[in-house]
Enzyme design. Structure first.
Site, mmCIF file in Angstrom:
data_model
loop_
_atom_site.group_PDB
_atom_site.id
_atom_site.type_symbol
_atom_site.label_atom_id
_atom_site.label_comp_id
_atom_site.label_asym_id
_atom_site.label_seq_id
_atom_site.Cartn_x
_atom_site.Cartn_y
_atom_site.Cartn_z
ATOM 1 N N LYS A 82 0.859 -1.191 0.000
ATOM 2 C CA LYS A 82 0.000 0.000 0.000
ATOM 3 C C LYS A 82 0.892 1.238 0.000
ATOM 4 O O LYS A 82 1.935 1.257 0.662
ATOM 5 C CB LYS A 82 -0.890 -0.038 1.246
ATOM 6 C CG LYS A 82 -1.956 1.035 1.305
ATOM 7 C CD LYS A 82 -2.848 0.837 2.546
ATOM 8 C CE LYS A 82 -3.993 1.826 2.624
ATOM 9 N NZ LYS A 82 -4.863 1.611 3.793
ATOM 10 N N SER A 157 -9.770 1.388 2.784
ATOM 11 C CA SER A 157 -8.947 2.240 1.960
ATOM 12 C C SER A 157 -7.841 1.495 1.212
ATOM 13 O O SER A 157 -7.264 2.037 0.286
ATOM 14 C CB SER A 157 -8.308 3.311 2.830
ATOM 15 O OG SER A 157 -7.416 2.720 3.784
ATOM 16 N N SER A 181 -9.862 -1.124 6.919
ATOM 17 C CA SER A 181 -9.299 -0.911 5.588
ATOM 18 C C SER A 181 -8.556 -2.088 4.970
ATOM 19 O O SER A 181 -8.172 -2.014 3.803
ATOM 20 C CB SER A 181 -8.373 0.294 5.598
ATOM 21 O OG SER A 181 -9.138 1.463 5.490
#
Ligand code: GLN
Length: 490
Positions: A82, A157, A181
């Site tokens: 990420k 997310s 997330s």
């Protein structure tokens, strides 16, 4: 019309890009495939699908330059990160314009650990700006699409990391989970995702959102891979004072040993099966409960009476901490600065106005308000007290049950744009995931079937540092079911 997914009978039938990492490890060791071929294939898949899926913000050449970990599980296996996990010499944007040109001079501890293990890092993945969101629509660099249906969100997310695994570009991807997330996008994309216990994994080098809630964790094809991923990234780190010195067993050895599910008590929280849950989601989760029962588990009902406060408590604490954490982005220390300004104060204001997106600004304003004098006691302090009540609920539940089972989300993936106009509706969709962060406990999501042709996630949570038990139960479930063998047709 052809189906949007393919269900394989077993791992053997799966094409190489969809196989779990433990199968790839076996193939590398048996010289059925080389590490170089794997990285080349992963980079090509990531690049060719990115025009449509937009899962990657940057794609690198993979592990050629990495010397480490010849004998380790992850050696030569393509993984993704990420883009809020800092990587030395590779741009790290956290999905924000304000960090568009930020190239860190150091590696996060988890990155260092993966490099030491010889993993091949193929790219950085798209995300909601500063991890604020549940759909990856808040990225400054465009929406990530769900590979099962590109008109739908992948969740967020960590949407890019979920899609990297779900579309067969990476065998494992790291994300961060502050309120769901990792688990929520894993559920919406049909892969596995886990938030470890707070403190299990070092956050040194994770761009902070809400420090009392943030945890790094993996996305994988199955629970055994998840155990291998946790083995690689967990452990105390002197650079993160919140990281725990709790001894870590080998999670993969533990999972491989198998777990006798006879008499294992699985708690079902009454509060998580109320109205507002999509029929297909509630049906799939109930079938999973039936499956655990068939395996010998004892199903018990537990109560989490303070669940109704979870969303307001989370959105007070998370925004308060974010308003403080994000004050460092001021046009001085990191890349972006507004082009024109009158004086220093004007420079701060214009930089933050131009650099942050709407959701981030909304949260900074909410958080600043909650912390301001005169309101602190009414909002922040009250939220902290309610958080303690939520923690106590879980301790009470874990005195009756070994694990807690629930849905991950009230519904399968929604349409892109469906909830962007109404932040509150978006926040409400976090109802089943945020309590684990507030309570600091570990929780994971594994696929448990489909609703309207889209994947549904099953959440298992455990008490502090009980990841082994949680992963082993998840793997026992996967040994007897085939939901994890169902993948997006991409
Ligand atoms: N959806 C939640 C939020 O918007 C959780 C985000 C996260 O876990 N990073 O804050």
């Amino acid at each position: 019309m052809s189906e949007n997914y393919i269900k394989y009978a077993n791992y053997k039938e799966m094409p190489v890009h969809f196989k779990p990492a433990h199968e790839i490890r076996r193939m590398i060791d048996a010289k059925e495939i080389s590490e170089a071929e794997l990285t080349k294939m992963a980079v090509e898949r990531a690049s060719s699908s990115n025009g449509v899926l937009n899962a990657f913000l940057s794609i690198s050449g993979g592990g050629a330059e990495l010397a480490g970990g010849k004998n380790s599980f992850w050696a030569g296996i393509p993984v993704a990160l990420k883009d809020n996990i800092v990587t030395k010499g590779i741009k790290t944007t956290a999905g924000s314009k304000i960090l568009e040109n930020y190239t860190p001079i150091y590696d996060a501890t988890v990155v260092q650990k993966l490099k030491n293990a010889g993993a091949s890092i193929i790219g950085k993945t798209n995300m909601d700006e500063f991890a604020m969101g549940s759909s990856t629509e808040n990225s400054a660099f465009g929406v990530t699409k769900n590979p099962w249906d590109i008109t739908r969100v992948p969740g967020g997310s960590s949407g890019g990391s979920a899609v990297a695994v779900a579309s067969g570009s990476a065998y494992m991807a790291l994300g961060s989970d502050t309120g769901g997330s990792i688990r929520q996008p894993a559920a919406l994309c049909g892969v596995c995702g886990m938030k470890p216990t707070y403190g299990r994994v070092s956050r040194y080098g994770l761009i902070a959102f809400a420090s009392s809630l943030d945890q790094i964790g993996p996305f994988t094809r199955d629970a055994l891979d998840m155990a291998h991923a946790l083995d690689a990234i967990c452990g105390h780190d002197p650079k993160d004072s919140t990281s725990s010195a709790a001894p870590a067993e080998s999670f993969s050895d533990f999972v491989k040993k198998g777990m006798d599910m006879n008499g294992v008590k699985i708690g079902i929280p009454d509060e998580y099966f109320g109205e507002g849950i999509e029929q297909g989601v509630s049906d799939r989760v109930k079938e999973a409960i039936g499956q655990f029962e068939k395996m010998g588990a004892k199903i018990v009902s537990v109560k989490l009476p303070h669940t109704k406060y979870a969303i307001p408590v989370y959105y007070l604490i998370a925004t308060a901490e974010a308003s403080s954490n994000l004050s460092r982005f001021d046009g001085v220390k990191y890349g972006f600065r507004a082009a024109e300004f009158k004086n220093l104060k004007d420079m701060y204001m214009k930089t933050r106005d131009e650099g942050f997106g709407a959701e981030v600004k909304r949260r900074i304003i909410l958080g600043t308000y909650a912390l301001s004098s005169g309101y602190y006691d009414a909002y922040y302090k009250t939220a902290q007290k309610a958080r303690t009540k939520i923690k106590e609920d879980f301790q009470d539940a874990f005195s009756r049950a070994d694990l807690i089972l629930s849905p991950v989300t009230p519904a399968a993936a929604f349409k892109i744009g469906e909830k962007t106009a109404d932040p509150l509706t978006m926040y409400m969709s976090d109802i089943f995931t945020i309590s684990a962060n507030l309570a600091s406990i570990p929780a994971l999501s594994i696929p448990c079937g489909l609703s309207g042709g889209m994947p549904v996630g099953l959440q298992l949570s455990g008490n502090y540092f009980q990841e082994g038990k949680m992963l082993a139960a998840a793997y026992e479930f996967q040994k007897r079911t085939d939901h994890h063998l169902c993948v997006a047709a991409v």
